[in-house]
Write a protein that holds these residues in place. Structure first.
Motif, PDB file in Angstrom:
ATOM      1  N   LEU A 250      15.387  48.220  44.380  1.00  0.00           N
ATOM      2  CA  LEU A 250      14.173  48.977  44.108  1.00  0.00           C
ATOM      3  C   LEU A 250      13.467  48.427  42.877  1.00  0.00           C
ATOM      4  N   SER A 251      12.157  48.595  42.847  1.00  0.00           N
ATOM      5  CA  SER A 251      11.358  48.136  41.712  1.00  0.00           C
ATOM      6  C   SER A 251      11.105  49.250  40.707  1.00  0.00           C
ATOM      7  N   HIS A 252      11.718  50.413  40.913  1.00  0.00           N
ATOM      8  CA  HIS A 252      11.531  51.579  40.044  1.00  0.00           C
ATOM      9  C   HIS A 252      12.665  51.647  39.021  1.00  0.00           C
ATOM     10  N   ALA A 253      12.360  51.348  37.767  1.00  0.00           N
ATOM     11  CA  ALA A 253      13.393  51.388  36.732  1.00  0.00           C
ATOM     12  C   ALA A 253      14.019  52.766  36.608  1.00  0.00           C
ATOM     13  N   ASN A 254      13.215  53.812  36.727  1.00  0.00           N
ATOM     14  CA  ASN A 254      13.722  55.177  36.544  1.00  0.00           C
ATOM     15  C   ASN A 254      14.696  55.607  37.641  1.00  0.00           C
ATOM     16  N   ALA A 255      14.718  54.871  38.749  1.00  0.00           N
ATOM     17  CA  ALA A 255      15.644  55.218  39.827  1.00  0.00           C
ATOM     18  C   ALA A 255      17.094  55.057  39.392  1.00  0.00           C
ATOM     19  N   ALA A 256      17.341  54.254  38.370  1.00  0.00           N
ATOM     20  CA  ALA A 256      18.703  54.009  37.897  1.00  0.00           C
ATOM     21  C   ALA A 256      19.127  54.965  36.791  1.00  0.00           C
ATOM     22  N   VAL A 257      18.287  55.955  36.488  1.00  0.00           N
ATOM     23  CA  VAL A 257      18.573  56.870  35.377  1.00  0.00           C
ATOM     24  C   VAL A 257      18.967  58.237  35.934  1.00  0.00           C
ATOM     25  N   ASP A 258      20.253  58.549  35.860  1.00  0.00           N
ATOM     26  CA  ASP A 258      20.698  59.892  36.207  1.00  0.00           C
ATOM     27  C   ASP A 258      21.312  60.519  34.961  1.00  0.00           C
ATOM     28  N   VAL A 259      21.799  61.738  35.078  1.00  0.00           N
ATOM     29  CA  VAL A 259      22.285  62.466  33.903  1.00  0.00           C
ATOM     30  C   VAL A 259      23.786  62.696  34.036  1.00  0.00           C
ATOM     31  N   ASP A 260      24.556  61.718  33.580  1.00  0.00           N
ATOM     32  CA  ASP A 260      26.010  61.855  33.584  1.00  0.00           C
ATOM     33  C   ASP A 260      26.527  62.475  32.297  1.00  0.00           C
ATOM     34  N   LYS A 261      25.800  62.268  31.202  1.00  0.00           N
ATOM     35  CA  LYS A 261      26.264  62.751  29.905  1.00  0.00           C
ATOM     36  C   LYS A 261      25.076  63.210  29.074  1.00  0.00           C
ATOM     37  N   LEU A 262      25.359  63.802  27.933  1.00  0.00           N
ATOM     38  CA  LEU A 262      24.295  64.368  27.103  1.00  0.00           C
ATOM     39  C   LEU A 262      23.292  63.320  26.645  1.00  0.00           C
ATOM     40  N   SER A 263      23.762  62.119  26.341  1.00  0.00           N
ATOM     41  CA  SER A 263      22.833  61.071  25.922  1.00  0.00           C
ATOM     42  C   SER A 263      21.871  60.704  27.045  1.00  0.00           C
ATOM     43  N   ASP A 264      22.341  60.790  28.299  1.00  0.00           N
ATOM     44  CA  ASP A 264      21.456  60.530  29.444  1.00  0.00           C
ATOM     45  C   ASP A 264      20.354  61.577  29.517  1.00  0.00           C
ATOM     46  N   LEU A 265      20.712  62.821  29.234  1.00  0.00           N
ATOM     47  CA  LEU A 265      19.717  63.896  29.269  1.00  0.00           C
ATOM     48  C   LEU A 265      18.634  63.641  28.222  1.00  0.00           C
TER      49      LEU A 265
END
Length: 285
Positions: A250-265
């Motif tokens: 995918l060309s969407h960078a945000n597609a690789a960002v999920d919330v596994d930990k507090l820093s991700d949030l």
């Protein structure tokens, strides 16, 4: 026992559309993201006043390629209608719910069994807080002509270009580093076979050598030494599974960002605050 209740009349059905399965359970123990926000389930943690589950459902509902949505959740999550904004987020989609099982693959198979007439499934997670309809459409446009399982990834270069210095977990292959995007398209009965295979893998997770043997020693050596490109690696895995497993970039960078930990949030909140996320098709950053 799985429970299902249709609460919104179905829109005209896309005969080549997908049933979306949203995994909204939790791993054993206390989830640190949920606990930090006074919740038991991460799916209910709010970003800008909107629960993550609601954000994911809203994105799925905006895709014309999604026919139905199945929420997989623990029984004590409570009625879906009580989750802020969720009923409205479903829009004109038919939705239902089913109980989470002891493993992810069991949960996916159970959800699939509640939809016996469906042959195409999109699996994602409730912590995919930056998911958009464009991501869903781009992925499914690539996946729809390929039977078996399609898995979404984002190249490190795409992520770095949009978010310099962002820390992500990358899979290293020959000539590529890629990050998973928590989007899986399962097309036809062949895909079901692969889910059953991963069910066996999960059942042997406490017996590493038995789990490893499922993929074959030569494959694992090749993966460890980064001898394969992503396409070659998944082609070899496909032979072991007797099912086509294909990476979709995918060309969407945000597609690789999920919330596994507090820093991700905090990362997700920063992306939204910086205007690098567009929730709806008609909004502009």
């Amino acid at each position: 026992m799985p429970s299902a209740a249709t609460v919104i009349p179905a829109a005209p059905r896309n005969t080549r559309g997908y049933t979306a399965i949203v995994l909204a359970g939790k791993r054993p123990g206390i989830d640190p993201v949920a606990a930090a926000h006074g919740q038991t389930y991460k799916a209910l943690v709010e970003i800008d006043g909107i629960p993550m589950l609601t954000r994911v459902v809203r994105a799925l509902s905006q895709s014309a390629q999604i026919n139905d949505i199945v929420i997989v959740h623990a029984e004590d999550l409570g009625p879906l209608e009580n989750i802020s904004g969720l009923s409205d987020a479903f829009s004109d989609k038919t939705y239902s719910s089913t109980a989470a099982q002891s493993t992810i693959s069991d949960s996916v198979l159970t959800a699939m069994e509640t939809q016996p007439s469906a042959h195409r499934f999109l699996v994602t997670t409730s912590d995919h807080a930056l998911l958009t309809a464009e991501m869903v459409d781009d992925f499914l446009n690539e996946a729809e002509t390929h039977s078996g399982i399609n898995i979404a990834f984002v190249d490190k270069a795409v992520i770095e270009a949009a978010h310099p210095g962002m820390r992500r977990t990358y899979l290293r292959f020959k000539g590529a580093e890629i990050s998973g995007a928590n989007l899986f398209a399962i097309n036809g009965s062949e895909g079901r076979n692969a889910v059953s295979f991963f069910q066996r893998i999960e059942q042997n997770r406490k017996r590493p050598w038995k789990m490893i043997s499922q993929f074959g020693v030569l494959n694992l050596i090749g993966f460890a030494l980064h001898l394969f490109t992503p396409v070659t690696a998944f082609r070899r895995v496909s032979k072991r599974l007797n099912c086509s497993v294909r990476p979709v970039m995918l060309s969407h960078a945000n597609a690789a960002v999920d919330v596994d930990k507090l820093s991700d949030l905090e990362t997700v909140k920063s992306i939204i605050e910086d205007g690098k996320y567009t929730a709806r098709r008609d909004e502009k950053s």
